[in-house]
Design an enzyme around this catalytic site. Structure first.
Site, short mmCIF file in Angstrom:
data_model
loop_
_atom_site.label_atom_id
_atom_site.label_comp_id
_atom_site.label_asym_id
_atom_site.label_seq_id
_atom_site.Cartn_x
_atom_site.Cartn_y
_atom_site.Cartn_z
CG ASP B 94 -2.08 0.95 1.25
OD1 ASP B 94 -2.30 1.87 -0.07
OD2 ASP B 94 -2.86 0.86 1.94
N GLY B 96 0.64 4.15 1.55
CA GLY B 96 0.89 4.93 2.66
C GLY B 96 -0.20 6.07 2.81
N GLY B 97 -0.70 6.30 1.50
CA GLY B 97 -1.82 7.22 1.65
C GLY B 97 -2.85 7.13 2.62
CG ASP B 148 -4.87 6.88 -2.28
OD1 ASP B 148 -3.87 6.68 -1.45
OD2 ASP B 148 -5.88 6.15 -2.23
CD GLN B 190 -9.63 7.70 -2.73
OE1 GLN B 190 -10.62 7.74 -2.01
NE2 GLN B 190 -8.34 6.86 -2.13
N GLY B 217 -10.71 4.38 -0.54
CA GLY B 217 -11.51 5.15 0.20
C GLY B 217 -12.65 4.65 0.75
CG ASP B 267 -5.69 -5.04 2.30
OD1 ASP B 267 -5.37 -4.63 3.29
OD2 ASP B 267 -6.16 -4.33 1.31
CB CYS B 305 -11.22 -26.17 10.14
SG CYS B 305 -9.70 -25.25 10.20
CB CYS B 307 -6.04 -24.93 9.83
SG CYS B 307 -6.55 -24.75 11.50
CB CYS B 310 -8.83 -27.40 13.30
SG CYS B 310 -9.72 -25.88 13.49
CG HIS B 336 -9.08 -21.55 12.98
ND1 HIS B 336 -9.39 -22.72 12.52
CD2 HIS B 336 -9.92 -20.66 13.11
CE1 HIS B 336 -10.66 -22.57 12.39
NE2 HIS B 336 -11.13 -21.48 12.71
#
Lengths: 379, 379
Positions: B94, B96-97, B148, B190, B217, B267, B305, B307, B310, B336
């Site tokens: 990213d 940093g905006g 941005d 935006q 945004g 993300d 699950c 994982c 689990c 998990h």
């Protein structure tokens, strides 16, 4: 009643040092062995998967802590501590003797046992030889330890003697009440820094016929030379057909010196606790990763180390994780320090096998003799 | 100058939803994709090994945080962020905006860029479109984001328009100064909650010819229905031949709904941050592992699950790790929750491939529609 679940096999010796193997209901571990400390049923900041990858073959946990959290019923409901903590190799539990005397408030010792306040919630708790055995049997551990009174330091000889005698009476009660098809019980030699008291404790414990013997009451404030003296005095006298365990010790150098005296098993919080504080062991000495000198250091912690941390990350990155308080830093540091300890044990085992321990120790001391490790050993 | 390092391949569609693949200089990732957040070059409490085992194919890090700690020179000296953090798959940073506007003190925006005080040490820092590009190029990431201005919420339309226009001028400067053989640059749409502003932003960014486009945004305080409205309005209009990325969103349900609208990349800090707070996703809803009801619960978090957590540990053990503040708890919880998110993306990809997305979403909503997730999205 004694069960013969635990079998010690001596493979070879080099001087007093012993290269062996211990069989338990959850598999074997090679000795001399280091046991990572998982006080609350978890080795701090690493998973059982990490421990397996590191080659750990046995871990230590703690009766005193586990009886308070999560409590024995929770562990019992899981079918034992192995299932609870997801670790299917051997487990040894300390009896809590040391912790009652170092951590608990308002403790009151009688012949029957010790009453103390839980530091967590003030609950009044009681630990007797019998209840301590029952706890460890319910945990289902491979090796349980007798409840002992950890003699403080320094004390007059009379005090050490009285304390040691109480521990002996408790040891007999532990032995008498410990009945298991799968778990084994170790006796703990007390007697402070007094060699004749240590002799007496050892002789009387041996007569009770335990499956292993431990040197207790050290790492309580005595000097390094006193520690060395007691270990070198008593370890070679301990029964050769059983494992010998030095409790709560120690620095890498302490361990090397005790192996020379014939000790087989060790536990200590040093590698894990130091790791979380950024104090890291390498083949060239200690690195304090928090220091600004590592900000731009692109090298791994130890170019001779094969651990996950050294294979993948720079000192600079570990410094950064420490600075940003990323938990990953604790994990990577712990992996490295445990690898250092476990690798040291492997090297010691190899040196004993090949009859080259003296040369190994000489070289090791060149690096480590002048290092002052803070003396923090048990939780 | 635009380089064609990043290639988006569309495999199939189901309604607006897209099943694709993005090729980068550090390998490919399948879309729709979730990117675990590694703000400081580390996904909190898990290692790259864990991320690989979980099947993560791309992670996100942050220009704003990394420029302060460890600083660009340290990362550059390592040969880039991949080498620094020990992750050899794709990385997106990213710009940093968002962080300048949400975290920095005393910020002052001019046409040239944004000046702000470091919350760490008060240092006066400056980020311009050009310096932001230079930072990300020095990090050597696969996907960089334009700088941005993150329009706050709520604002009047005139304010949103002025802000969007500044972001457009900055986007052009980013595009002009971004020259790389290996890294690609995404533009950020935006315009707040105003659809015509979003249209204008998208049209002008598309004319600048980026290698991908993001919806920015959002997750700034707008309602779920506004979020849904903007995404469903703008996502289907975004160029079909490039990846579409919805920044900082969101809950599992947010993601499912955005995938339905044709979004490819996500993300969010939700799975990792919630994990550390004991807020855990399962196929039956959320488990707050801190609650005392789990003290004796022998079941795994989610019996469906697969994982590591689990497969090996009970709710009771995770409750115990939380109570005893063992770091291992954060690690196991994070494994998990990330597995839940990454598995959800895999299920979504499978459903698009087989043209069964509508049925999948219907079933998913039955479980999740009534769940109120705290709206914490980005760091």
């Amino acid at each position: 009643m004694k069960t013969k679940q635990l079998i010690y096999k001596l493979h070879s010796t080099d001087g007093q040092a012993r290269r062996g193997e211990v069989h338990t209901a959850h598999g074997s571990f090679q000795t001399p062995a280091f046991m990572p400390v998982g006080t609350y049923g978890a080795v701090k900041s690493v998973s059982p998967q990490h421990l397996n990858e590191l080659g750990a073959e046995i871990v230590l946990s703690n009766t005193y802590h586990l009886m308070q959290r999560p409590g024995v019923e929770v562990i019992k409901a899981h079918g034992g501590l192995h299932e609870f903590m997801g670790w299917n190799k051997p487990i040894l539990t300390d009896s809590g003797g040391y912790q009652v005397f170092s951590l608990a408030k308002k403790r009151k010792i009688t012949e029957k046992g010790v009453t103390f306040n839980s530091p967590l919630n003030g609950d009044r708790l009681f630990l007797s030889p019998e209840s301590c055995m029952q706890l460890q049997l319910n945990y289902g551990v491979d090796i349980a330890m007798v409840l002992d009174e950890c003699t403080p330091y320094p004390v007059k000889k009379e005090v050490a003697a009285t304390s040691m005698e109480l521990s002996l009476r408790w040891a007999q009660r532990c032995r008498d009440s410990f009945v298991s098809a799968n778990s084994s019980l170790f006796g703990i030699i007390q007697g402070g820094v007094f060699s004749d008291l240590r002799d007496e404790s050892l002789a009387k414990l041996t007569a009770m016929d335990f499956e292993g013997y431990a040197i207790g009451g050290l790492s309580v404030g005595e000097s390094k030379s006193e520690l060395r003296e007691i270990v070198s005095y008593i370890a070679p006298k301990m029964p050769a057909e059983y494992p010998r365990y030095l409790m709560g010790v120690g620095t890498p150098l302490d361990i090397v010196e005790a192996v020379e005296q014939g000790v087989d098993m060790f536990d200590c919080v040093i590698p894990t606790r130091h790791a979380r504080n950024g104090y890291l062991y390498t083949s060239h000495g200690v690195i304090k990763i928090r220091n600004s000198q590592y900000k731009n250091d692109l090298d791994p912690l130890d170019s001779q180390c094969s651990c996950y941390t050294c294979n993948n990350f720079s000192r600079s990155y570990l410094h950064h994780l420490d600075k940003t308080k990323e938990m990953l830093g604790s994990t990577l540091n712990t992996i490295h320090n445990l690898h250092f300890y476990l690798n040291l044990m492997q090297d010691l085992r190899g040196a004993i096998e090949t009859g080259t321990l003296q040369a190994f120790v000489g070289k090791f001391k060149e690096t480590w003799n002048n290092l002052k490790d803070p003396n923090i050993n048990r939780e």
